[in-house]
Design a protein around this motif. Structure first.
Motif, mmCIF file in Angstrom:
data_model
loop_
_atom_site.group_PDB
_atom_site.id
_atom_site.type_symbol
_atom_site.label_atom_id
_atom_site.label_comp_id
_atom_site.label_asym_id
_atom_site.label_seq_id
_atom_site.Cartn_x
_atom_site.Cartn_y
_atom_site.Cartn_z
ATOM 1 N N TYR A 9 0.843 -1.193 0.000
ATOM 2 C CA TYR A 9 0.000 0.000 0.000
ATOM 3 C C TYR A 9 0.874 1.237 0.000
ATOM 4 O O TYR A 9 1.706 1.421 0.890
ATOM 5 N N LYS A 10 0.706 2.048 -1.015
ATOM 6 C CA LYS A 10 1.460 3.296 -1.170
ATOM 7 C C LYS A 10 2.969 3.071 -1.076
ATOM 8 O O LYS A 10 3.691 3.806 -0.408
ATOM 9 N N GLY A 11 3.422 1.999 -1.722
ATOM 10 C CA GLY A 11 4.849 1.718 -1.781
ATOM 11 C C GLY A 11 5.439 1.071 -0.548
ATOM 12 O O GLY A 11 6.645 0.856 -0.475
ATOM 13 N N ASN A 12 4.617 0.758 0.434
ATOM 14 C CA ASN A 12 5.086 0.089 1.649
ATOM 15 C C ASN A 12 4.421 -1.270 1.768
ATOM 16 O O ASN A 12 3.299 -1.465 1.306
ATOM 17 N N ILE A 13 5.112 -2.192 2.409
ATOM 18 C CA ILE A 13 4.588 -3.540 2.633
ATOM 19 C C ILE A 13 4.200 -3.665 4.106
ATOM 20 O O ILE A 13 4.997 -3.367 5.001
ATOM 21 N N TYR A 14 2.971 -4.100 4.337
ATOM 22 C CA TYR A 14 2.470 -4.344 5.695
ATOM 23 C C TYR A 14 2.167 -5.831 5.789
ATOM 24 O O TYR A 14 1.521 -6.391 4.903
ATOM 25 N N THR A 15 2.639 -6.466 6.835
ATOM 26 C CA THR A 15 2.498 -7.909 6.989
ATOM 27 C C THR A 15 1.647 -8.225 8.207
ATOM 28 O O THR A 15 1.853 -7.666 9.288
ATOM 29 N N TYR A 16 0.694 -9.125 7.997
ATOM 30 C CA TYR A 16 -0.188 -9.563 9.075
ATOM 31 C C TYR A 16 -0.230 -11.074 9.110
ATOM 32 O O TYR A 16 0.027 -11.743 8.106
ATOM 33 N N LYS A 17 -0.579 -11.611 10.262
ATOM 34 C CA LYS A 17 -0.627 -13.061 10.438
ATOM 35 C C LYS A 17 -1.991 -13.659 10.146
ATOM 36 O O LYS A 17 -2.143 -14.869 10.156
ATOM 37 N N SER A 18 -2.993 -12.813 9.925
ATOM 38 C CA SER A 18 -4.317 -13.359 9.635
ATOM 39 C C SER A 18 -4.990 -12.579 8.511
ATOM 40 O O SER A 18 -4.744 -11.381 8.335
ATOM 41 N N GLY A 19 -5.845 -13.264 7.799
ATOM 42 C CA GLY A 19 -6.632 -12.617 6.768
ATOM 43 C C GLY A 19 -7.596 -11.601 7.349
ATOM 44 O O GLY A 19 -7.939 -10.619 6.689
ATOM 45 N N THR A 20 -8.020 -11.842 8.575
ATOM 46 C CA THR A 20 -8.927 -10.906 9.244
ATOM 47 C C THR A 20 -8.265 -9.542 9.396
ATOM 48 O O THR A 20 -8.882 -8.508 9.149
ATOM 49 N N GLU A 21 -7.001 -9.543 9.790
ATOM 50 C CA GLU A 21 -6.285 -8.269 9.935
ATOM 51 C C GLU A 21 -6.163 -7.546 8.598
ATOM 52 O O GLU A 21 -6.296 -6.322 8.537
ATOM 53 N N THR A 22 -5.949 -8.292 7.523
ATOM 54 C CA THR A 22 -5.841 -7.653 6.213
ATOM 55 C C THR A 22 -7.187 -7.069 5.788
ATOM 56 O O THR A 22 -7.241 -6.000 5.184
ATOM 57 N N MET A 23 -8.258 -7.749 6.147
ATOM 58 C CA MET A 23 -9.592 -7.229 5.843
ATOM 59 C C MET A 23 -9.841 -5.934 6.625
ATOM 60 O O MET A 23 -10.372 -4.965 6.084
ATOM 61 N N ILE A 24 -9.449 -5.911 7.888
ATOM 62 C CA ILE A 24 -9.604 -4.716 8.716
ATOM 63 C C ILE A 24 -8.775 -3.566 8.133
ATOM 64 O O ILE A 24 -9.235 -2.423 8.079
#
Length: 92
Positions: A9-24
């Motif tokens: 997102y906007k040239g940065n990578i954000y990493t999450y351990k669950s799909g729920t967090e990515t949805m949020i």
């Protein structure tokens, strides 16, 4: 098995351990949390909504919870988790 979800997102990578967090995260972007406040706030928003979602013993409507937290961010960000959920359930 170690699964992680990556958001570019906007040239940065954000990493999450669950799909729920990515949805949020997605809901936070659509609610313009980063534009209204900051990227730091968007990450705090993801953490708070995810914590609320996990701590709730009901069948939480996640999309509505995301929208509620986004709409009331300033007044609820420092409240206790159960206080936020109680207020949320009074509105749904």
């Amino acid at each position: 098995m170690d699964i992680s979800f990556h958001i570019n997102y906007k040239g940065n990578i954000y990493t999450y351990k669950s799909g729920t967090e990515t949805m949020i995260f997605d809901y936070g972007v659509h609610n313009e949390i980063d534009r209204k406040y900051s990227m730091k706030t968007l990450k705090e928003y993801v953490a708070l909504v995810y914590e609320l979602y996990l701590s709730d013993s009901n069948d939480t409507p996640l999309g509505k919870l995301c929208d509620y937290v986004a709409q009331h961010w300033k007044k609820i960000k420092s409240k206790g988790r159960y206080d936020i959920l109680e207020e949320f359930y009074l509105t749904v």
